[in-house]
Design a protein around this motif. Sequence first.
Motif, short mmCIF file in Angstrom:
data_model
loop_
_atom_site.label_atom_id
_atom_site.label_comp_id
_atom_site.label_asym_id
_atom_site.label_seq_id
_atom_site.Cartn_x
_atom_site.Cartn_y
_atom_site.Cartn_z
N THR A 8 -23.17 38.10 26.80
CA THR A 8 -24.27 38.05 25.83
C THR A 8 -25.57 37.96 26.61
N CYS A 9 -26.65 38.34 25.97
CA CYS A 9 -27.95 38.21 26.64
C CYS A 9 -29.08 38.16 25.62
N GLU A 10 -30.23 37.73 26.11
CA GLU A 10 -31.45 37.69 25.32
C GLU A 10 -32.43 38.68 25.93
N VAL A 11 -33.02 39.52 25.09
CA VAL A 11 -33.84 40.62 25.57
C VAL A 11 -35.14 40.69 24.78
N VAL A 12 -36.24 40.94 25.49
CA VAL A 12 -37.52 41.24 24.86
C VAL A 12 -37.67 42.76 24.89
N LEU A 13 -37.97 43.34 23.74
CA LEU A 13 -38.21 44.77 23.63
C LEU A 13 -39.70 45.01 23.42
N PHE A 14 -40.20 46.08 23.99
CA PHE A 14 -41.57 46.51 23.72
C PHE A 14 -41.47 47.97 23.33
N GLU A 15 -41.85 48.26 22.07
CA GLU A 15 -41.68 49.61 21.56
C GLU A 15 -42.64 49.85 20.40
N ARG A 16 -42.79 51.11 20.04
CA ARG A 16 -43.63 51.44 18.89
C ARG A 16 -43.09 50.77 17.63
N ASN A 17 -43.98 50.48 16.72
CA ASN A 17 -43.56 49.83 15.48
C ASN A 17 -42.75 50.76 14.58
N THR A 18 -42.66 52.03 14.90
CA THR A 18 -41.86 52.98 14.14
C THR A 18 -40.43 53.11 14.68
N THR A 19 -40.13 52.43 15.78
CA THR A 19 -38.83 52.59 16.43
C THR A 19 -37.72 51.95 15.60
N LEU A 20 -36.74 52.75 15.26
CA LEU A 20 -35.55 52.28 14.56
C LEU A 20 -34.54 51.84 15.61
N ASN A 21 -34.01 50.64 15.47
CA ASN A 21 -33.14 50.09 16.51
C ASN A 21 -31.93 50.95 16.84
N THR A 22 -31.45 51.73 15.89
CA THR A 22 -30.28 52.57 16.14
C THR A 22 -30.65 54.02 16.46
N GLY A 23 -31.95 54.28 16.60
CA GLY A 23 -32.40 55.62 16.99
C GLY A 23 -31.95 56.69 16.04
N ASN A 24 -31.27 57.72 16.59
CA ASN A 24 -30.85 58.87 15.80
C ASN A 24 -29.54 58.64 15.06
N VAL A 25 -29.00 57.42 15.11
CA VAL A 25 -27.74 57.10 14.45
C VAL A 25 -28.01 56.07 13.35
N GLU A 26 -27.45 56.31 12.17
CA GLU A 26 -27.55 55.33 11.10
C GLU A 26 -26.18 54.74 10.86
N ASN A 27 -26.09 53.40 10.92
CA ASN A 27 -24.82 52.73 10.67
C ASN A 27 -25.09 51.30 10.19
N GLU A 28 -24.06 50.46 10.22
CA GLU A 28 -24.18 49.09 9.71
C GLU A 28 -25.14 48.24 10.54
N ARG A 29 -25.50 48.67 11.74
CA ARG A 29 -26.42 47.91 12.58
C ARG A 29 -27.88 48.34 12.43
N THR A 30 -28.13 49.33 11.61
CA THR A 30 -29.50 49.83 11.43
C THR A 30 -30.33 48.76 10.71
N ILE A 31 -31.47 48.43 11.32
CA ILE A 31 -32.41 47.45 10.75
C ILE A 31 -33.72 48.21 10.48
N ARG A 32 -34.00 48.48 9.22
CA ARG A 32 -35.21 49.23 8.88
C ARG A 32 -36.47 48.37 8.97
N GLU A 33 -36.38 47.13 8.55
CA GLU A 33 -37.53 46.24 8.60
C GLU A 33 -37.11 44.92 9.25
N PRO A 34 -37.33 44.81 10.55
CA PRO A 34 -36.92 43.58 11.24
C PRO A 34 -37.69 42.37 10.73
N LYS A 35 -37.00 41.24 10.73
CA LYS A 35 -37.63 39.97 10.35
C LYS A 35 -38.66 39.59 11.41
N ARG A 36 -39.60 38.76 10.99
CA ARG A 36 -40.61 38.24 11.93
C ARG A 36 -40.24 36.82 12.33
#
Length: 125
Positions: A96-124
């Motif tokens: 397991t690990c903890e990661v800081v991401l820096f990316e555009r606010n339009t970036t979908l966490n699953t990229g070009n794949v949509e599945n059960e892990r897709t987060i459209r609006e991440p919590k703050r």
Amino acid sequence: MVALKKVNLTKAFAAFDETWSPRVGGDINDFQVKLTKLEGAFHWHHHEEEDELFLVVKGTLRMKLREENGGDVVLGPGEYIIVPHGVEHCPVAEPTCEVVLFERNTTLNTGNVENERTIREPKRL
């Protein structure tokens, strides 16, 4: 006047338990700082237009890459990798690990794949 605040990463990561569910820690113009906990393997994907920076805070992250992109890169605490848009990748937390991401606010966490892990609006945080 705007009141600025500092962020303690240890406290911020302690504020949530879910894995593969990024939290927005702040906004910088059209970009976001996101914190996420990773466990095990994600899935192969790419982002059509967005580059991503993965900075490991705790644990080990294996960024699986295709051979034409240099093959796997293993990152430990204090190390980061930038994955350019269009490059297929598969993050794997070992274990397991903890990661800081820096990316555009339009970036979908699953990229070009949509599945059960897709987060459209991440919590703050």
